[in-house]
Design a protein around this motif. Structure first.
Motif, PDB file in Angstrom:
ATOM      1  N   ASN A 290       0.849  -1.183   0.000  1.00 15.04           N
ATOM      2  CA  ASN A 290       0.000   0.000   0.000  1.00 15.04           C
ATOM      3  C   ASN A 290       0.892   1.243   0.000  1.00 15.04           C
ATOM      4  OD1 ASN A 290      -2.004   1.873   0.370  1.00 15.04           O
ATOM      5  ND2 ASN A 290      -2.267   1.430   2.549  1.00 15.04           N
TER       6      ASN A 290
ATOM      7  N   ASN B 177       1.596   5.182  -1.902  1.00 16.72           N
ATOM      8  CA  ASN B 177       1.174   6.169  -2.887  1.00 16.72           C
ATOM      9  C   ASN B 177       2.390   6.615  -3.687  1.00 16.72           C
ATOM     10  OD1 ASN B 177       2.605   7.936  -1.325  1.00 16.72           O
ATOM     11  ND2 ASN B 177       0.868   9.210  -0.736  1.00 16.72           N
TER      12      ASN B 177
ATOM     13  N   LEU C 281      11.882  -4.583   6.024  1.00 15.29           N
ATOM     14  CA  LEU C 281      10.737  -4.291   5.158  1.00 15.29           C
ATOM     15  C   LEU C 281       9.769  -3.348   5.862  1.00 15.29           C
ATOM     16  CD1 LEU C 281       9.408  -5.037   2.444  1.00 15.29           C
ATOM     17  CD2 LEU C 281       8.178  -6.807   3.649  1.00 15.29           C
ATOM     18  N   THR C 282       9.507  -3.640   7.125  1.00 16.40           N
ATOM     19  CA  THR C 282       8.593  -2.793   7.903  1.00 16.40           C
ATOM     20  C   THR C 282       9.124  -1.374   8.006  1.00 16.40           C
ATOM     21  OG1 THR C 282       8.239  -4.770   9.220  1.00 16.40           O
ATOM     22  CG2 THR C 282       7.285  -2.735  10.047  1.00 16.40           C
TER      23      THR C 282
ATOM     24  N   TYR D 265       8.927   0.497   4.707  1.00 16.03           N
ATOM     25  CA  TYR D 265       7.555   0.883   4.386  1.00 16.03           C
ATOM     26  C   TYR D 265       7.150   2.129   5.153  1.00 16.03           C
ATOM     27  CZ  TYR D 265       2.523   0.598   3.908  1.00 16.03           C
ATOM     28  OH  TYR D 265       1.213   0.894   3.644  1.00 16.03           O
ATOM     29  N   HIS D 266       7.381   2.112   6.454  1.00 16.64           N
ATOM     30  CA  HIS D 266       6.915   3.250   7.254  1.00 16.64           C
ATOM     31  C   HIS D 266       7.737   4.498   7.017  1.00 16.64           C
ATOM     32  CE1 HIS D 266       3.823   1.029   9.254  1.00 16.64           C
ATOM     33  NE2 HIS D 266       4.674   0.061   9.557  1.00 16.64           N
ATOM     34  N   GLU D 267       9.019   4.307   6.761  1.00 16.95           N
ATOM     35  CA  GLU D 267       9.846   5.482   6.476  1.00 16.95           C
ATOM     36  C   GLU D 267       9.476   6.120   5.147  1.00 16.95           C
ATOM     37  OE1 GLU D 267      12.450   7.222   8.036  1.00 16.95           O
ATOM     38  OE2 GLU D 267      11.614   6.174   9.756  1.00 16.95           O
TER      39      GLU D 267
ATOM     40  N   TRP E  63       6.581   6.405   3.879  1.00 16.07           N
ATOM     41  CA  TRP E  63       5.359   7.209   4.024  1.00 16.07           C
ATOM     42  C   TRP E  63       5.620   8.517   4.743  1.00 16.07           C
ATOM     43  CZ3 TRP E  63       0.670   7.269   1.975  1.00 16.07           C
ATOM     44  CH2 TRP E  63       0.224   6.123   1.333  1.00 16.07           C
ATOM     45  N   LYS E  64       6.704   8.577   5.460  1.00 14.63           N
ATOM     46  CA  LYS E  64       7.019   9.789   6.215  1.00 14.63           C
ATOM     47  C   LYS E  64       7.444  10.887   5.266  1.00 14.63           C
ATOM     48  CE  LYS E  64       9.672   9.159  10.317  1.00 14.63           C
ATOM     49  NZ  LYS E  64      10.924   9.382  10.989  1.00 14.63           N
ATOM     50  N   ILE E  65       6.960  12.136   5.513  1.00 15.14           N
ATOM     51  CA  ILE E  65       7.383  13.271   4.681  1.00 15.14           C
ATOM     52  C   ILE E  65       8.182  14.204   5.564  1.00 15.14           C
ATOM     53  CG2 ILE E  65       6.628  15.140   3.183  1.00 15.14           C
ATOM     54  CD1 ILE E  65       3.996  13.650   2.873  1.00 15.14           C
ATOM     55  N   GLU E  66       9.423  14.423   5.202  1.00  8.84           N
ATOM     56  CA  GLU E  66      10.290  15.311   5.981  1.00  8.84           C
ATOM     57  C   GLU E  66      10.175  16.733   5.440  1.00  8.84           C
ATOM     58  OE1 GLU E  66      12.226  14.231   8.434  1.00  8.84           O
ATOM     59  OE2 GLU E  66      12.096  12.062   8.175  1.00  8.84           O
ATOM     60  N   ALA E  67      10.644  17.672   6.250  1.00  5.47           N
ATOM     61  CA  ALA E  67      10.551  19.083   5.851  1.00  5.47           C
ATOM     62  C   ALA E  67      11.448  19.368   4.668  1.00  5.47           C
ATOM     63  CB  ALA E  67      10.931  19.979   7.026  1.00  5.47           C
ATOM     64  N   TRP E  68      12.630  18.761   4.660  1.00  4.66           N
ATOM     65  CA  TRP E  68      13.578  19.089   3.608  1.00  4.66           C
ATOM     66  C   TRP E  68      13.215  18.437   2.279  1.00  4.66           C
ATOM     67  CZ3 TRP E  68      15.154  14.266   2.487  1.00  4.66           C
ATOM     68  CH2 TRP E  68      15.242  13.362   3.535  1.00  4.66           C
TER      69      TRP E  68
ATOM     70  N   HIS F 174       1.415  -5.338  10.057  1.00  5.02           N
ATOM     71  CA  HIS F 174       1.971  -4.031  10.386  1.00  5.02           C
ATOM     72  C   HIS F 174       2.462  -3.305   9.139  1.00  5.02           C
ATOM     73  CE1 HIS F 174       4.774  -7.366  11.280  1.00  5.02           C
ATOM     74  NE2 HIS F 174       5.574  -6.706  10.482  1.00  5.02           N
ATOM     75  N   ILE F 175       2.358  -3.925   7.949  1.00 10.40           N
ATOM     76  CA  ILE F 175       2.769  -3.214   6.744  1.00 10.40           C
ATOM     77  C   ILE F 175       1.555  -2.815   5.905  1.00 10.40           C
ATOM     78  CG2 ILE F 175       4.244  -3.410   4.693  1.00 10.40           C
ATOM     79  CD1 ILE F 175       6.017  -5.217   6.052  1.00 10.40           C
ATOM     80  N   LEU F 176       0.366  -3.148   6.351  1.00  9.34           N
ATOM     81  CA  LEU F 176      -0.805  -2.848   5.529  1.00  9.34           C
ATOM     82  C   LEU F 176      -1.089  -1.359   5.478  1.00  9.34           C
ATOM     83  CD1 LEU F 176      -3.196  -5.731   6.535  1.00  9.34           C
ATOM     84  CD2 LEU F 176      -2.052  -5.400   4.360  1.00  9.34           C
TER      85      LEU F 176
ATOM     86  N   TRP G 226       1.782   6.653  10.314  1.00 10.97           N
ATOM     87  CA  TRP G 226       1.735   8.090  10.544  1.00 10.97           C
ATOM     88  C   TRP G 226       0.330   8.562  10.190  1.00 10.97           C
ATOM     89  CZ3 TRP G 226       6.215   7.528  12.516  1.00 10.97           C
ATOM     90  CH2 TRP G 226       7.220   6.835  11.873  1.00 10.97           C
TER      91      TRP G 226
ATOM     92  N   PRO H  40       3.042  14.071   9.479  1.00 10.82           N
ATOM     93  CA  PRO H  40       3.710  15.274  10.006  1.00 10.82           C
ATOM     94  C   PRO H  40       4.626  15.894   8.969  1.00 10.82           C
ATOM     95  CG  PRO H  40       4.775  13.297  10.822  1.00 10.82           C
ATOM     96  CD  PRO H  40       3.610  12.844  10.030  1.00 10.82           C
ATOM     97  N   ILE H  41       4.557  17.211   8.863  1.00  9.20           N
ATOM     98  CA  ILE H  41       5.432  17.925   7.945  1.00  9.20           C
ATOM     99  C   ILE H  41       6.768  18.205   8.627  1.00  9.20           C
ATOM    100  CG2 ILE H  41       5.629  19.972   6.477  1.00  9.20           C
ATOM    101  CD1 ILE H  41       3.342  18.164   5.697  1.00  9.20           C
TER     102      ILE H  41
ATOM    103  N   ASP I 123       9.974  17.746  11.185  1.00  5.48           N
ATOM    104  CA  ASP I 123      10.902  16.646  11.378  1.00  5.48           C
ATOM    105  C   ASP I 123      10.672  16.002  12.731  1.00  5.48           C
ATOM    106  OD1 ASP I 123      12.793  15.143  10.240  1.00  5.48           O
ATOM    107  OD2 ASP I 123      14.361  16.664  10.262  1.00  5.48           O
TER     108      ASP I 123
END
Lengths: 334, 236
Positions: A192, A194, A237-238, A241-243, A245-250, B219-221, B225, B229-230, B232
């Motif tokens: 999943n 984007n 892998l986990t 995936y989660h990283e 999706w994270k959006i950093e400021a830079w 946990h990957i589905l 977040w 969050p914009i 850091d």
């Protein structure tokens, strides 16, 4: 005459001292025959051998018929050779010959043949034996789910593939350090993600992703045990995936040089073609933004945009160059 | 010398034809039996050889060959060994120590078994045995092929001292045979591999490559977040 006396001495020595160790009787034998003449030694040979021959004849029994003579034709072979056993010529009713043939003759027969003993035999794994074993093993097997008969269905429901290897060999150690390596492969389309997350994921993994098959492969071999490597691969892998999706400021400072794909909107090519068309006065009189937007909506300009995008993304080959040529001709009305 | 299985109530295996589910039950043995089986192999080897010497064996004794390494998923802990079950085809007793658990079975899309040996005839016989065993157990064989052999040659001096021009050449030939089996469950793989490995001939090595398929873990589905969050936030 002396020979007989010496033999009598020997037998006497042996019979009188049955309980004592053989050493003592032997020593007695040697002392007694030390007195005998050379002729006796010559005729009887070594006194010990002579004595043993006399005695062993009493206890030796005749070897009977080999077992093969007594075997019925319809016997249960799985009972004769239930386990892996070396080749026993008297237990196998086959006229097997093996080895280098004598000149003009046949290979040596099975009796006393070392070649037949050296090679591993499969006499304990005849088809009847295999059937019996499998009948006994059947209750422990489970069936494959009938709904997953094609590879496509397996990929759809179970996208993660874990490849491992294990080794069996004889040697000083049964362990093989190469058995700890775990390869985890997954198609990114089944996760999943984007658009932004997918691009970030591709940047994070780098070489581990194959563009042609859309498969991400994570290889874990840093831990000593396979289970640990598998856990580490799942953890990676986990985290990926989660990283992603994270959006950093830079990340907002992404420049054109960082882009993975070429996008025509806002590029130099768009400005150039619009300038050219305005100069050619295609849209009629008038300057400004409305003219440019009107030009953008035209079919030829869209075709030009597609051809330039394709050329930049896919590289130069026959079809892309042809398409570019056609689009340019249409736009500039050549 | 024989580890007899404790008597447990026999349970029937459930049919495993659920649509798209992995709810196949594993077949496992009673805990005491598995603990006994985890006893050192060396002890069993000695006992077996002793038994062979003392009495002509008329039943299948466990032959302690190179068992698959402990790192392998297909370990013997869960399933029962054929040692005890083989007595049943002599004595026709009921299998009393099959237990069925609700733990989902692993699914192997492909299991590739490659055997290596110095003698091609031995590998031919082994191939016949492995193919027949797979057919009897209902395992689909994808492909059986023979990769080309490797020959390792070395040249050494014939004499202990001087005589450089006179040498001796040796070569070591390694023949291969590969069986590709597809669509096997974890239990079937354990049973088949153990059966194959116990009957591996002397001087033959084996390499098993398994491809297990799994679902995407929970946990990957979804990304964790919720608020995107914009700013850091290191350490999340």
């Amino acid at each position: 005459m002396a020979a007989h006396t010496s033999r009598a001495f020997l037998s006497l020595g042996r019979i009188n001292v049955p309980g004592l160790g053989l050493h003592k009787s032997v020593s007695r034998v040697t002392y007694s025959t030390g007195l005998s003449t050379d002729s006796s030694k010559a005729t009887t040979g070594s006194p010990q051998k002579g004595g043993k021959k006399v005695l062993s004849k009493k206890y030796k029994r005749e070897p009977g018929d080999p077992r093969t003579e007594l075997m019925p034709v319809d016997q249960d072979w799985t009972a004769v050779y239930p386990v892996a056993t070396p080749f026993i010529p008297d237990a196998i009713p086959l006229p097997v010959r093996m080895g280098c043939p004598v000149k003009g003759g046949a290979p040596p027969e099975k009796k006393g043949n070392l070649e037949l003993i050296k090679i591993p035999n499969f006499l304990h794994l005849t088809p009847a034996a295999i059937k019996k074993h499998c009948e006994a093993l059947k209750p422990f097997c489970t069936e494959w789910p009938s709904a997953l008969d094609t590879d496509a269905k397996c990929d759809e429901h179970f996208p993660i593939k874990v490849e491992t290897k294990s080794y069996v060999s004889a040697g000083p150690s049964i362990r093989n350090p190469a058995a700890r390596i775990v390869h985890l492969s997954v198609k990114l389309s089944s996760l999943n993600l984007n658009d932004q997350a997918r691009k970030k994921m591709l940047k994070l993994v780098g070489d581990r992703y194959c563009k042609d098959t859309d498969i991400l492969t994570i290889t874990a071999d840093r831990c000593p045990l396979k289970q640990q490597n598998y856990d580490y691969a799942m953890y990676l892998l986990t985290v990926l995936y989660h990283e992603s999706w994270k959006i950093e400021a830079w990340e907002a400072e992404k420049t054109v040089a960082d882009m993975e794909e070429y996008s025509w909107e806002g590029s130099l090519s768009q400005e150039n073609i619009l300038d050219v068309l305005v100069r050619m006065k295609e849209a009629g009189e008038g300057e400004g933004e409305e003219v440019r937007e009107q030009l953008l909506g035209r079919r030829e300009v869209q075709e030009y945009k597609d051809s330039v995008t394709r050329l930049k993304n896919e590289g130069e080959n026959e079809s892309t160059m042809l398409q570019y040529k056609e689009a340019v001709k249409k736009v500039l009305k050549l | 010398m024989y580890i007899s299985a404790p008597s447990c109530p026999s349970s029937s295996l459930p049919s495993s034809t659920h649509e798209g589910s992995t709810g196949n039950s594993t077949v496992s043995c009673c805990p005491t039996f598995s603990e006994n089986m985890a006893a050192p192999m060396a002890l069993r080897r000695e006992l077996c050889s002793l038994a062979r010497i003392l009495s002509g064996i008329s039943h299948l004794a466990p032959r302690a060959l190179g068992v698959c390494s402990g790192h392998n998923k297909c370990n013997i802990i869960r399933s029962r060994l054929p040692s005890t079950s083989s007595t049943s085809f002599h004595t026709a007793t009921v299998f009393s120590s099959i237990t069925v658990t609700e733990e989902p079975d692993t699914l192997f899309q492909m299991v590739s078994v490659m055997v290596k040996g110095h003698d091609r005839a031995v590998l031919d016989s082994y191939e016949f045995f492995a193919k027949m065993a797979a057919q009897e157990l209902g395992i689909t064989i994808n492909k059986v092929y023979e990769p080309p052999k490797d020959i390792e040659r070395l040249t050494v001096l014939k004499s202990v001292h001087i005589f450089k021009k006179h040498r001796v050449q040796y070569e070591m030939r390694t023949h291969y045979r590969c069986f590709e089996l597809s669509h096997m469950t974890g239990c079937t793989t354990q049973v088949y591999l153990e059966y194959i490995q116990r009957n591996l001939p002397e001087g033959v090595a084996m390499e098993v490559s398994t491809t297990a398929i799994e679902k995407v873990p929970d946990h990957i589905l979804e990304p964790m977040w919720e608020d995107r969050p914009i700013d850091d936030k290191p350490g999340q």
